[in-house]
Write a protein that holds these residues in place. Structure first.
Motif, PDB file in Angstrom:
ATOM      1  N   ARG A 129       0.899  -1.187  -0.085  1.00  0.00           N
ATOM      2  CA  ARG A 129       0.004  -0.007   0.034  1.00  0.00           C
ATOM      3  C   ARG A 129       0.895   1.151   0.037  1.00  0.00           C
ATOM      4  O   ARG A 129       0.841   1.948  -0.766  1.00  0.00           O
ATOM      5  N   TRP A 187      -1.259  -3.478  -4.941  1.00  0.00           N
ATOM      6  CA  TRP A 187      -2.035  -3.018  -3.737  1.00  0.00           C
ATOM      7  C   TRP A 187      -3.733  -3.351  -3.695  1.00  0.00           C
ATOM      8  O   TRP A 187      -4.027  -3.879  -2.815  1.00  0.00           O
ATOM      9  N   LEU A 188      -4.165  -3.068  -4.959  1.00  0.00           N
ATOM     10  CA  LEU A 188      -5.426  -3.479  -4.980  1.00  0.00           C
ATOM     11  C   LEU A 188      -5.927  -4.954  -4.987  1.00  0.00           C
ATOM     12  O   LEU A 188      -7.047  -5.291  -4.572  1.00  0.00           O
ATOM     13  N   TYR A 191      -6.319  -5.050  -1.377  1.00  0.00           N
ATOM     14  CA  TYR A 191      -7.567  -4.042  -0.867  1.00  0.00           C
ATOM     15  C   TYR A 191      -8.964  -4.947  -0.206  1.00  0.00           C
ATOM     16  O   TYR A 191      -9.294  -4.683   0.792  1.00  0.00           O
ATOM     17  N   ARG A 192      -9.152  -6.028  -0.754  1.00  0.00           N
ATOM     18  CA  ARG A 192     -10.314  -6.588  -0.273  1.00  0.00           C
ATOM     19  C   ARG A 192     -10.004  -7.365   0.901  1.00  0.00           C
ATOM     20  O   ARG A 192     -10.941  -7.488   1.866  1.00  0.00           O
ATOM     21  N   TRP A 194      -8.398  -6.429   3.283  1.00  0.00           N
ATOM     22  CA  TRP A 194      -8.712  -5.284   4.497  1.00  0.00           C
ATOM     23  C   TRP A 194      -9.862  -4.680   4.538  1.00  0.00           C
ATOM     24  O   TRP A 194     -10.326  -3.702   5.079  1.00  0.00           O
ATOM     25  N   GLY A 196     -12.040  -3.607   2.105  1.00  0.00           N
ATOM     26  CA  GLY A 196     -12.379  -2.379   1.069  1.00  0.00           C
ATOM     27  C   GLY A 196     -13.235  -3.009  -0.096  1.00  0.00           C
ATOM     28  O   GLY A 196     -13.103  -4.416  -0.453  1.00  0.00           O
ATOM     29  N   LEU A 198     -14.380  -2.414  -4.012  1.00  0.00           N
ATOM     30  CA  LEU A 198     -13.555  -2.100  -5.145  1.00  0.00           C
ATOM     31  C   LEU A 198     -14.964  -1.525  -5.855  1.00  0.00           C
ATOM     32  O   LEU A 198     -15.333  -2.137  -6.972  1.00  0.00           O
TER      33      LEU A 198
END
Length: 300
Positions: A129, A187-188, A191-192, A194, A196, A198
């Motif tokens: 990140r 990073w993406l 993402y999920r 953590w 997040g 999208l």
């Protein structure tokens, strides 16, 4: 053992590893030359450093680091009575010009961006990140608020463009580089994990709890990664924006293009990022201006 002593001096792990590599490379050189520590002279050190320049095209700062590592090792060996004379006492390299205040050279920025992946899984996720934030700050010259307010919908991965909302709610579209794209994609993938989602209106940079990072959190993470890279500088997002502008201007000379990417309404504002090399300026003037060019004096 000498590395343990350096660790006592609060050196980072990254710096210690770099010192260990530098000393090992020098010891390998000595072995190839059939030199023992007691036989090493300043001329041998100069030969070794010249060889490093020839083979690796090292910058002055890297040569200084090599010499510093060898100097510390020799000092430790002398104190431990493993040798009677320290040849580094007679060797000095010409210091490179210091960067202007508030400015990092390209090599230092790369040292921060290209530092190795941490060993712990959680630290690896944090690095992925943080690296993507650092890459965008340097790749596109974003302000802290612009990075913090970036949403998924603002990234065009195919064309490598960012839609940025800057001061006064002014919108601009600017490019980002290949390294930044690679970092964002990695990073993406985290993402999920953590929490997040999208979605187009989701913030690009979130905490481990899935919340958008605050400006203060971003500033802290930027400083953490500079420290982890062994760079002794108070790194902050605006400094990376400064580096972006200065390095772009230095390599392109296109002030108006940099003005557009920075989102400056006034060209004068962009000019504060221009660090003038007066010797180079004088050389260009002498070559280009018709009233500056030297002509053979005519005889009367």
């Amino acid at each position: 053992m000498w590395l343990k002593e350096r660790h006592i001096q609060n050196q980072s792990l990254h710096t210690l590893q770099a010192y260990a590599r530098d000393v090992q490379a020098f010891l390998n050189f000595c072995q190839q030359k059939n030199l023992t520590l007691n036989n090493v002279e300043a001329s041998d050190l100069r030969e070794y450093l010249a060889l490093k320049v020839e083979q690796q095209q090292l910058a002055s700062s890297s040569l200084q680091r090599h010499l510093s590592a060898i100097r510390q090792f020799m000092k430790w060996a002398e104190q431990g009575q493993y040798l009677g004379f320290n040849p580094t006492d007679d060797l000095q390299l010409k210091r490179q010009p210091r960067p202007l205040p508030g400015m990092l050279d390209i090599e230092t920025v790369q040292q921060i961006l290209d530092q190795p992946m941490p060993e712990k899984p959680l630290d690896q996720q944090l690095w992925l990140r943080d690296k993507s934030m650092l890459e965008l700050l340097y790749s596109s010259g974003l302000r802290l608020a612009e990075l913090q307010s970036l949403h998924i919908r603002d990234i065009d991965f195919k064309r490598q463009l960012l839609r940025i909302t800057g001061k006064g709610n002014k919108t601009r579209v600017i490019p980002f580089g290949r390294k930044a794209k690679e970092s964002l994609l990695k990073w993406l993938q985290i993402y999920r994990i953590w929490g997040g989602e999208l979605q187009p209106d989701s913030p690009v940079f979130i905490s481990q709890k899935g919340n958008a990072l605050s400006p203060r959190q971003i500033e802290n993470r930027v400083k953490v990664q500079a420290q982890r890279a062994g760079v002794n500088v108070d790194l902050h997002p605006h400094l990376l924006r400064h580096c972006f502008a200065s390095h772009m201007l230095s390599n392109s000379g296109d002030l108006r293009a940099v003005q557009e990417m920075l989102g400056h309404s006034n060209l004068t504002t962009t000019q504060i990022y221009t660090h003038i090399d007066f010797d180079r300026l004088a050389q260009v003037y002498d070559q280009a201006h018709p009233r500056a060019q030297k002509h053979p004096s005519s005889k009367s």
